[in-house]
Design a protein around this motif. Structure first.
Motif, PDB file in Angstrom:
ATOM      1  N   LEU A 210       0.769  -1.201   0.189  1.00  0.00           N
ATOM      2  CA  LEU A 210       0.603  -0.107  -0.198  1.00  0.00           C
ATOM      3  C   LEU A 210       1.239   0.985   0.003  1.00  0.00           C
ATOM      4  CD1 LEU A 210      -2.257  -2.229   0.868  1.00  0.00           C
ATOM      5  CD2 LEU A 210      -2.970  -1.090   2.079  1.00  0.00           C
ATOM      6  N   GLY A 211       0.371   2.791  -0.312  1.00  0.00           N
ATOM      7  CA  GLY A 211       0.895   3.617  -1.054  1.00  0.00           C
ATOM      8  C   GLY A 211       0.923   4.322   0.760  1.00  0.00           C
ATOM      9  N   PRO A 212       2.363   5.009   0.972  1.00  0.00           N
ATOM     10  CA  PRO A 212       2.477   5.375   1.889  1.00  0.00           C
ATOM     11  C   PRO A 212       1.628   6.642   2.905  1.00  0.00           C
ATOM     12  CG  PRO A 212       4.052   7.009   0.319  1.00  0.00           C
ATOM     13  CD  PRO A 212       3.350   6.162  -0.255  1.00  0.00           C
ATOM     14  N   SER A 213       0.695   6.525   2.336  1.00  0.00           N
ATOM     15  CA  SER A 213      -0.357   7.646   3.181  1.00  0.00           C
ATOM     16  C   SER A 213      -1.374   6.897   3.948  1.00  0.00           C
ATOM     17  CB  SER A 213      -2.082   7.577   1.671  1.00  0.00           C
ATOM     18  OG  SER A 213      -2.694   7.531   0.975  1.00  0.00           O
ATOM     19  N   ILE A 214      -1.317   5.093   4.303  1.00  0.00           N
ATOM     20  CA  ILE A 214      -1.730   4.561   5.192  1.00  0.00           C
ATOM     21  C   ILE A 214      -0.374   4.398   6.205  1.00  0.00           C
ATOM     22  CG2 ILE A 214      -2.638   2.778   5.574  1.00  0.00           C
ATOM     23  CD1 ILE A 214      -4.401   4.324   3.537  1.00  0.00           C
ATOM     24  N   ARG A 215      -1.089   5.032   6.962  1.00  0.00           N
ATOM     25  CA  ARG A 215       0.375   5.336   8.366  1.00  0.00           C
ATOM     26  C   ARG A 215      -0.096   4.350   9.706  1.00  0.00           C
ATOM     27  NH1 ARG A 215       4.722   8.326   6.855  1.00  0.00           N
ATOM     28  NH2 ARG A 215       4.835   8.148   9.085  1.00  0.00           N
ATOM     29  N   PRO A 216       0.151   3.664  10.503  1.00  0.00           N
ATOM     30  CA  PRO A 216       0.018   3.627  11.739  1.00  0.00           C
ATOM     31  C   PRO A 216      -0.261   4.940  12.613  1.00  0.00           C
ATOM     32  CG  PRO A 216       2.490   2.892  11.223  1.00  0.00           C
ATOM     33  CD  PRO A 216       1.922   3.542  10.132  1.00  0.00           C
ATOM     34  N   ILE A 217      -0.655   4.275  13.196  1.00  0.00           N
ATOM     35  CA  ILE A 217      -1.106   5.247  14.527  1.00  0.00           C
ATOM     36  C   ILE A 217      -0.521   4.471  15.784  1.00  0.00           C
ATOM     37  CG2 ILE A 217      -3.973   6.147  13.804  1.00  0.00           C
ATOM     38  CD1 ILE A 217      -4.900   4.301  16.402  1.00  0.00           C
ATOM     39  N   GLN A 218       0.293   4.218  15.413  1.00  0.00           N
ATOM     40  CA  GLN A 218       0.845   3.729  16.940  1.00  0.00           C
ATOM     41  C   GLN A 218       2.777   2.924  16.679  1.00  0.00           C
ATOM     42  OE1 GLN A 218      -1.959   1.619  15.744  1.00  0.00           O
ATOM     43  NE2 GLN A 218      -0.594   0.547  14.856  1.00  0.00           N
ATOM     44  N   GLN A 219       3.652   2.695  17.562  1.00  0.00           N
ATOM     45  CA  GLN A 219       4.568   2.142  16.795  1.00  0.00           C
ATOM     46  C   GLN A 219       4.183   0.923  17.943  1.00  0.00           C
ATOM     47  OE1 GLN A 219       7.180   3.288  15.099  1.00  0.00           O
ATOM     48  NE2 GLN A 219       5.840   4.705  14.404  1.00  0.00           N
ATOM     49  N   GLY A 220       4.972  -0.142  17.328  1.00  0.00           N
ATOM     50  CA  GLY A 220       5.306  -1.051  17.152  1.00  0.00           C
ATOM     51  C   GLY A 220       4.197  -2.559  17.570  1.00  0.00           C
ATOM     52  N   ALA A 221       3.828  -1.973  17.045  1.00  0.00           N
ATOM     53  CA  ALA A 221       2.947  -3.579  16.167  1.00  0.00           C
ATOM     54  C   ALA A 221       3.060  -3.838  15.299  1.00  0.00           C
ATOM     55  CB  ALA A 221       1.037  -2.600  16.381  1.00  0.00           C
ATOM     56  N   ARG A 222       2.902  -5.107  14.842  1.00  0.00           N
ATOM     57  CA  ARG A 222       3.294  -5.875  13.748  1.00  0.00           C
ATOM     58  C   ARG A 222       2.082  -7.560  13.858  1.00  0.00           C
ATOM     59  NH1 ARG A 222       8.154  -8.707  12.165  1.00  0.00           N
ATOM     60  NH2 ARG A 222       8.895  -6.422  11.390  1.00  0.00           N
ATOM     61  N   VAL A 223       0.491  -7.125  13.054  1.00  0.00           N
ATOM     62  CA  VAL A 223       0.013  -7.355  12.957  1.00  0.00           C
ATOM     63  C   VAL A 223      -0.201  -8.694  11.551  1.00  0.00           C
ATOM     64  CG1 VAL A 223      -0.922  -6.757  14.781  1.00  0.00           C
ATOM     65  CG2 VAL A 223      -2.245  -6.599  11.903  1.00  0.00           C
TER      66      VAL A 223
ATOM     67  N   ASP B 109      -8.055 -11.984   1.196  1.00  0.00           N
ATOM     68  CA  ASP B 109      -6.662 -12.283   1.007  1.00  0.00           C
ATOM     69  C   ASP B 109      -5.415 -11.956   2.672  1.00  0.00           C
ATOM     70  OD1 ASP B 109      -6.186 -12.248  -1.610  1.00  0.00           O
ATOM     71  OD2 ASP B 109      -5.880  -9.794  -1.953  1.00  0.00           O
ATOM     72  N   VAL B 110      -4.420 -11.856   2.660  1.00  0.00           N
ATOM     73  CA  VAL B 110      -3.628 -11.987   3.653  1.00  0.00           C
ATOM     74  C   VAL B 110      -2.971 -10.752   3.637  1.00  0.00           C
ATOM     75  CG1 VAL B 110      -1.624 -12.599   4.680  1.00  0.00           C
ATOM     76  CG2 VAL B 110      -2.559 -14.079   3.687  1.00  0.00           C
ATOM     77  N   VAL B 111      -3.523 -10.132   4.646  1.00  0.00           N
ATOM     78  CA  VAL B 111      -3.352  -8.768   5.191  1.00  0.00           C
ATOM     79  C   VAL B 111      -1.726  -8.665   6.634  1.00  0.00           C
ATOM     80  CG1 VAL B 111      -3.593  -5.951   6.148  1.00  0.00           C
ATOM     81  CG2 VAL B 111      -4.413  -7.479   4.605  1.00  0.00           C
ATOM     82  N   ILE B 112      -0.495  -7.627   5.742  1.00  0.00           N
ATOM     83  CA  ILE B 112       0.494  -8.057   7.355  1.00  0.00           C
ATOM     84  C   ILE B 112       0.763  -6.466   7.170  1.00  0.00           C
ATOM     85  CG2 ILE B 112       3.118  -8.406   7.857  1.00  0.00           C
ATOM     86  CD1 ILE B 112       0.970 -11.229   7.636  1.00  0.00           C
TER      87      ILE B 112
END
Length: 232
Positions: free
Chosen positions: A40-53, A164-167
């Motif tokens: 996905l393009g860089p406009s979709i960003r996390p609101i937190q840090q350290g999460a990996r799902v 689909d798989v979303v990482i």
């Protein structure tokens, strides 16, 4: 644009063990393993840090400023899913907040990826419900317009099919087609093994120029090594 006014109730989902193994590798490794696609393009960003799902996509196609179809999609979610929201035109309205997250978490949903804005971000972080969004905006929304659930959608340049798989992690979001998840995992495993060997070599002092055989390329490109005294 996908068909509007449709809710697909019986989607096929990627294998759960494969999803979890891909999630352990993270976005950058999976993206590279697929041949640098699916990101996905860089406009979709996390609101937190350290999460990996990692999870399987339940998709929403909604109208801007309208979160009706998110309400509809909750019923279709199962444990291990990630909700993926697209809109028919760009918007940053705050279509998602802590109440939605509460409802999704109770159904075992692992996170949200949305082309809209979100709000209640402090609450979302405290809940441990991870979100990747186009922005943070408190602007409210209505519930008035028919969209669709579990149809193919596009989020910041990436096509997402239901199941689909979303990482998602600090580096962004990548989508792996359900039908190529096992193949992608094998490629990601191989890439990780290679990187571990590279890491050990670099710790031992080997130069990446030599390990990757890049010196002939430098010659082909005409790159010259000169002494400072000669330049002066």
């Amino acid at each position: 644009m996908s068909e509007l006014g449709v809710v697909v109730t019986d989607i096929a989902r990627a294998d759960a063990a494969t999803v979890d193994a891909l999630a352990a590798h993270g976005v950058a490794t999976v993206h590279e393993a697929m041949g640098r696609v699916g990101l996905l393009g860089p406009s979709i960003r996390p609101i937190q840090q350290g999460a990996r799902v990692g999870g399987t996509a339940v998709t929403v196609l909604a109208w801007p400023g309208d979160n009706l179809m998110i309400h509809v999609a909750i019923e279709q979610c199962r444990p291990g899913d990630i909700l993926v929201v697209a809109t028919t035109s760009p918007t940053t309205d705050g279509a998602f907040g802590d109440l939605f997250a509460t409802a999704l978490a109770s159904r075992g949903v692992r996170g949200l990826v949305t082309a809209t804005g979100v709000r209640d971000t402090r609450d979302l972080r405290e809940m441990g419900f991870p979100v990747w969004s186009r922005g943070v905006h408190s602007q409210g929304t209505v519930k008035a317009t028919a969209g669709s659930v579990n149809v193919p959608v596009v989020v910041d340049g990436a096509l997402v099919h239901p199941g689909d798989v979303v990482i998602a992690d600090d580096d962004g979001v990548v989508v792996v087609p359900r039908t190529s998840a096992a193949q992608t995992l094998a490629a990601a495993d191989a890439r990780v093994a290679k990187e571990e060997a590279d890491r050990a070599a670099y710790l031992a002092g080997q130069l990446s120029l030599d390990r990757k055989g890049l010196r002939p390329l430098l010659d082909d490109l005409g790159i010259r090594y000169v002494r400072q005294a000669d330049r002066d």
